[in-house]
Design a protein around this motif. Structure first.
Motif, PDB file in Angstrom:
ATOM      1  N   GLY A   1       0.817  -1.203   0.000  1.00 51.41           N
ATOM      2  CA  GLY A   1       0.000   0.000   0.000  1.00 51.41           C
ATOM      3  C   GLY A   1       0.856   1.260   0.000  1.00 51.41           C
ATOM      4  O   GLY A   1       2.042   1.242   0.328  1.00 51.41           O
ATOM      5  N   ALA A   2       0.223   2.395  -0.376  1.00 47.66           N
ATOM      6  CA  ALA A   2       0.950   3.661  -0.471  1.00 47.66           C
ATOM      7  C   ALA A   2       1.525   4.097   0.867  1.00 47.66           C
ATOM      8  O   ALA A   2       2.541   4.791   0.922  1.00 47.66           O
ATOM      9  N   ASP A   3       0.881   3.700   1.965  1.00 53.09           N
ATOM     10  CA  ASP A   3       1.334   4.123   3.290  1.00 53.09           C
ATOM     11  C   ASP A   3       2.148   3.046   4.002  1.00 53.09           C
ATOM     12  O   ASP A   3       2.546   3.231   5.154  1.00 53.09           O
ATOM     13  N   GLN A   4       2.387   1.910   3.330  1.00 53.43           N
ATOM     14  CA  GLN A   4       3.112   0.816   3.956  1.00 53.43           C
ATOM     15  C   GLN A   4       4.607   0.919   3.677  1.00 53.43           C
ATOM     16  O   GLN A   4       5.029   1.442   2.647  1.00 53.43           O
TER      17      GLN A   4
ATOM     18  N   ASP B   1      -0.388   7.118  -8.693  1.00 55.72           N
ATOM     19  CA  ASP B   1      -0.484   8.060  -9.804  1.00 55.72           C
ATOM     20  C   ASP B   1      -1.910   8.572  -9.972  1.00 55.72           C
ATOM     21  O   ASP B   1      -2.136   9.752 -10.271  1.00 55.72           O
ATOM     22  N   ALA B   2      -2.869   7.681  -9.776  1.00 58.47           N
ATOM     23  CA  ALA B   2      -4.268   8.101  -9.884  1.00 58.47           C
ATOM     24  C   ALA B   2      -4.606   9.129  -8.811  1.00 58.47           C
ATOM     25  O   ALA B   2      -5.313  10.115  -9.062  1.00 58.47           O
ATOM     26  N   ARG B   3      -4.083   8.912  -7.604  1.00 58.63           N
ATOM     27  CA  ARG B   3      -4.334   9.862  -6.514  1.00 58.63           C
ATOM     28  C   ARG B   3      -3.666  11.205  -6.802  1.00 58.63           C
ATOM     29  O   ARG B   3      -4.232  12.264  -6.524  1.00 58.63           O
TER      30      ARG B   3
ATOM     31  N   ARG C   1      -4.048  16.831  -8.267  1.00 55.84           N
ATOM     32  CA  ARG C   1      -3.686  17.914  -9.182  1.00 55.84           C
ATOM     33  C   ARG C   1      -4.944  18.562  -9.755  1.00 55.84           C
ATOM     34  O   ARG C   1      -5.018  19.794  -9.898  1.00 55.84           O
ATOM     35  N   GLN C   2      -5.927  17.749 -10.103  1.00 59.95           N
ATOM     36  CA  GLN C   2      -7.191  18.289 -10.595  1.00 59.95           C
ATOM     37  C   GLN C   2      -7.867  19.145  -9.536  1.00 59.95           C
ATOM     38  O   GLN C   2      -8.416  20.215  -9.830  1.00 59.95           O
ATOM     39  N   ARG C   3      -7.781  18.688  -8.276  1.00 57.98           N
ATOM     40  CA  ARG C   3      -8.376  19.460  -7.188  1.00 57.98           C
ATOM     41  C   ARG C   3      -7.638  20.785  -7.001  1.00 57.98           C
ATOM     42  O   ARG C   3      -8.263  21.829  -6.783  1.00 57.98           O
TER      43      ARG C   3
END
Length: 350
Positions: free
Chosen positions: A8-11, A100-102, A107-109
């Protein structure tokens, strides 16, 4: 860590040891990795092999092809879990996909927030310009903002640019501004600049002054300059902002009466200055008389070395060297006594 879902991204990423590299190489060379068989071949505990394989699978470097059966030493290798190898490129694509999706989502936000809030930019600029029109003073924050205003004022100046600088500029700053200075001189703008005497003790500064003076720029030196100021056509002044860190803020004064007052004060300082001459630019002979005179003034005032050195735009080491030479030359036993002796000898004249 679940091999089926990946890291995971946070692991925390599992450490890749020599065993991990060995197992990955076996999977690549053989086309498939049998956990039980490899454990026997390497003579390593099955649990250790299983744990390393889990790490590789979580990193998507290994992909399970069979999950039936248990990892037991006496078991048929065909019944134990088997894995094939993925390339590191495929593995990172799998792992970074959600990240990358996050990032794209954030970036859109960010773009959405910018577009939404910046609708008020026009209102802000209009109100700010109105405020500056009423008060005649504009506050600048940041080096880029200051540089932009100075460049515009330099390009639009029609008669004169007068300035005073309290300390030795950094060499990159000097090199950067030389082109703008010579360009203004070529347009026929009168350029006059004041520096403290101490800048002439620096060879590269003397060389710069000689070069630019050849283009028609006038320089003078004085004992001390309190604050930086640049005056354009005697009706616009740019001064350091005392409420912001050094070189990080400036005030643009467009009020004609106030700018004229500052110009007259600058003119008074200019009249008391010592003109820069060709001999001052000789790199083999740094002029010392004016510098030593200012050091004596500092000694007479009782100012501490560090503060006096900053005021004279020199290092504390250089300042103390001047002090030592003057004490010997005057036969003084103390710093204050040196200043007193110098005044009685006529070296210091108010």
């Amino acid at each position: 860590m679940d091999p089926s879902t990946g890291v995971g991204a946070d692991q925390e990423l599992p450490q890749l040891l020599e065993l991990h590299q060995t197992l990955y190489r076996i999977a690549l060379e053989n086309g498939v990795l049998h956990t039980a068989l490899v454990a026997r071949e390497l003579d390593r505990p099955t649990a250790e092999i299983t744990e390393a394989v889990r790490d590789l699978a979580a990193l998507r470097l290994l992909h399970p092809t069979q999950t039936a059966g248990a990892d037991a030493p006496g078991e048929d290798p065909g019944a134990s879990p088997t894995y094939t190898a993925n390339s590191p490129d495929v593995a990172t694509a799998h792992l970074n996909g959600p990240v990358d999706a996050r990032i794209r989502q954030l970036r859109q936000r960010s773009d959405q927030v910018n577009n939404h809030v910046m609708i008020m930019r026009g209102v802000f600029e209009e109100a700010r310009q109105s405020h500056y029109t009423r008060t005649g003073v504009e506050r600048l924050t940041g080096i880029d903002a200051i540089r932009g205003v100075l460049e515009r004022l330099t390009l639009t100046a029609s008669v004169e640019i007068a300035s005073a600088h309290p300390s030795l500029p950094a060499q990159p700053v000097i090199d950067e501004g030389r082109g703008r200075t010579t360009e203004a001189a070529e347009r026929g703008i009168r350029l006059r600049t004041l520096y403290p005497h101490s800048v002439l003790s620096h060879p590269y500064m003397r060389q710069h002054l000689s070069t630019v003076a050849g283009a028609g720029v006038q320089f003078r030196t004085v004992g001390h300059i309190t604050d930086r100021i640049i005056l354009f056509d005697a009706d616009t002044a740019v001064v350091a902002d005392p409420d912001q860190p050094a070189n990080r803020g400036a005030l643009v004064i467009r009020d004609r009466s106030l700018a004229r007052f500052l110009y007259r004060s600058w003119e008074s300082m200019w009249d008391s200055g010592r003109p820069f001459t060709a001999s001052d630019g000789d790199p083999s002979a740094a002029p010392k008389d004016d510098v030593r005179r200012e050091v004596l003034r500092m000694l007479e005032s009782g100012m501490k070395d560090e503060m006096a050195a900053r005021r004279l735009s020199m290092s504390a080491t250089t300042y103390r060297r001047h002090v030592s030479e003057l004490l010997v030359e005057l036969g003084a036993q103390s710093r204050f006594q040196a200043g007193s002796y110098a005044r009685r000898a006529g070296w210091l004249v108010d």
